[in-house]
Design a protein around this motif. Sequence first.
Motif, short mmCIF file in Angstrom:
data_model
loop_
_atom_site.label_atom_id
_atom_site.label_comp_id
_atom_site.label_asym_id
_atom_site.label_seq_id
_atom_site.Cartn_x
_atom_site.Cartn_y
_atom_site.Cartn_z
N ARG A 151 35.72 -27.38 1.82
CA ARG A 151 34.93 -27.15 3.64
C ARG A 151 36.14 -26.56 4.37
O ARG A 151 36.77 -27.02 5.13
N LYS A 152 35.17 -25.66 4.99
CA LYS A 152 35.83 -25.04 6.33
C LYS A 152 35.41 -25.53 7.50
O LYS A 152 34.69 -25.94 7.67
N VAL A 178 30.77 -23.47 5.36
CA VAL A 178 31.33 -23.21 5.01
C VAL A 178 32.57 -23.38 3.87
O VAL A 178 33.11 -24.49 4.38
N THR A 179 32.61 -22.50 2.95
CA THR A 179 33.67 -23.55 1.69
C THR A 179 34.69 -22.40 1.81
O THR A 179 34.12 -21.27 1.64
N LEU A 234 34.65 -15.19 22.23
CA LEU A 234 35.71 -15.48 23.34
C LEU A 234 36.08 -17.00 23.40
O LEU A 234 36.87 -16.80 23.62
N ARG A 235 35.19 -17.81 23.41
CA ARG A 235 35.39 -19.27 23.71
C ARG A 235 35.74 -19.68 22.41
O ARG A 235 37.19 -20.38 22.14
N HIS A 236 35.08 -19.19 21.10
CA HIS A 236 36.51 -19.48 20.04
C HIS A 236 38.15 -18.57 19.89
O HIS A 236 38.69 -19.18 19.62
N LEU A 237 38.09 -17.84 20.61
CA LEU A 237 39.30 -17.07 20.41
C LEU A 237 40.27 -17.64 21.80
O LEU A 237 41.57 -17.89 21.31
N GLU A 291 40.84 -18.83 9.47
CA GLU A 291 41.10 -20.09 9.37
C GLU A 291 40.13 -21.37 9.78
O GLU A 291 39.66 -22.83 9.34
N GLU A 292 40.49 -20.93 11.11
CA GLU A 292 40.63 -22.14 11.95
C GLU A 292 39.09 -22.47 12.62
O GLU A 292 38.71 -22.97 13.08
N THR A 293 38.57 -20.85 13.09
CA THR A 293 37.13 -20.56 14.01
C THR A 293 36.23 -20.09 12.98
O THR A 293 35.22 -20.30 13.57
#
Length: 460
Positions: free
Chosen positions: A24-25, A17-18, A445-448, A413-415
């Motif tokens: 790149r993200k 993902v860019t 939920l894991r990412h959050l 941006e982070e997840t």
Amino acid sequence: NLTCSSAQIASTQLREVTDMSGVRKPYKELIDVCWCDPHSVGVKPLTFVRQVLAACVYPQLMKSHELPLDVRQRAQWLLGRCDGGSVGSYNAQPCIPEIIEKVSEFTTRRDGGVPSYPENIFISTGSQWAIMVDILNVLVNSEASPKTGVLTPAPCHVTSMMSITALGAAAVPYYLTEEQGWTLQVEELQRALESAKGVCNPVALYVINPGNPAGLVQSRKSMQEVIRFASEKRLFLLADEVYQDFVYGENREFVSYKRVLAEMGPPYSDTVELVSFHSTSKGFMGECGMRGGYVELVNLDPAVQKHIFKLISKSSCTPVLAQMALDLMVNPPQPGDPSYPLYNQQTQHIKNMLAQNVKTTHEVLNSLPGVISQPVEGGAFVFPRVFLPPKAIQKAEEEGMQPDTFYCVRLLEETGVLCCPGSEFEQKEGTYHIRYNLTYTSHLLRHLTTFHTKFMKDFS
């Protein structure tokens, strides 16, 4: 601004993902849970619905015995309602009359025998179109001074707010009581009405039941109080009921405003003007792309109702496939029909999945520091409150953002998780929320959890 649009959804694994500059993200998938678009996040379409629609588009399929008998019979019946037996033909009327009759029979069953009349039902291109074009155009005088006003719930989904203001009306927010599970208080309706004096002339009261984004399911008592208030203040009642299939709260059930109004008896049942909305986009069908819905009118002046009919008739008919999807929603397979076992299995799976997601989401969110999530009784969204640290609020102001928008941007941006900030929904000043769709929770939920823990630590 990601090169991956929200159409590249949660379950799609991406090699990379860019952003627009090619950077790149730090994630490989975009999880878009901004909207209730069940099929986009992996909820499977109902087989019966797709089989019937496929046979209507390509009638040769009806010659095959691979399709169940009731599917072939329904497709044949629907095509028999179309000029030339084709979904590609115009309707002689704005809507197929026999489908309106099926909608009328459905609402009568749903409302415990309270009669519904086909002449009071209009099929539209989704419930939002019905609110904006078919109804608000009649209620709103764009040249009036002061402006026409509509009492709207806060929080309220943004498309309704935009529909109201785009026509030159003023949205007058009444705040749901978050601390009591987003309940609707008549005292708050009165406060909102008083606040409109000298600003606008309120003519309508808009309610969403089950709630969006707040997951409230109104009780009969609450609905009776709203109806009495609308009667006393001579307000036109707009009832958005598109999430009526999704109710999870203990001792909660969906009851339509029309049914409660009828059961209250005269003078309310004879005088309160009510318009209610439903849609194929929500509920078990989740056919958002079909853009089919209907509106039912109660106690409208015959001249006004005739004018609404003319407004609808001016444009071409609602897409035929959308009308057919509506028929399948209001008249699904019944016990004994060949398609019923699979249809029942699939709808129960969706219902159980959502109920489990609601339970898990409530537990996880309320375990996070600085997050309070009220119980979700119905609808498709959760709207937790986030108590942001002062340093985060200051940083958001420096970057020219609302604090919860800043939170959501950092989350994205982070997840790769795309949520909606509460500032888009007319939340109470000084509070911050996020909204996301309950049909997809596992990775979210894991990412959050990981992100929120780090965010709170970074800005503590």
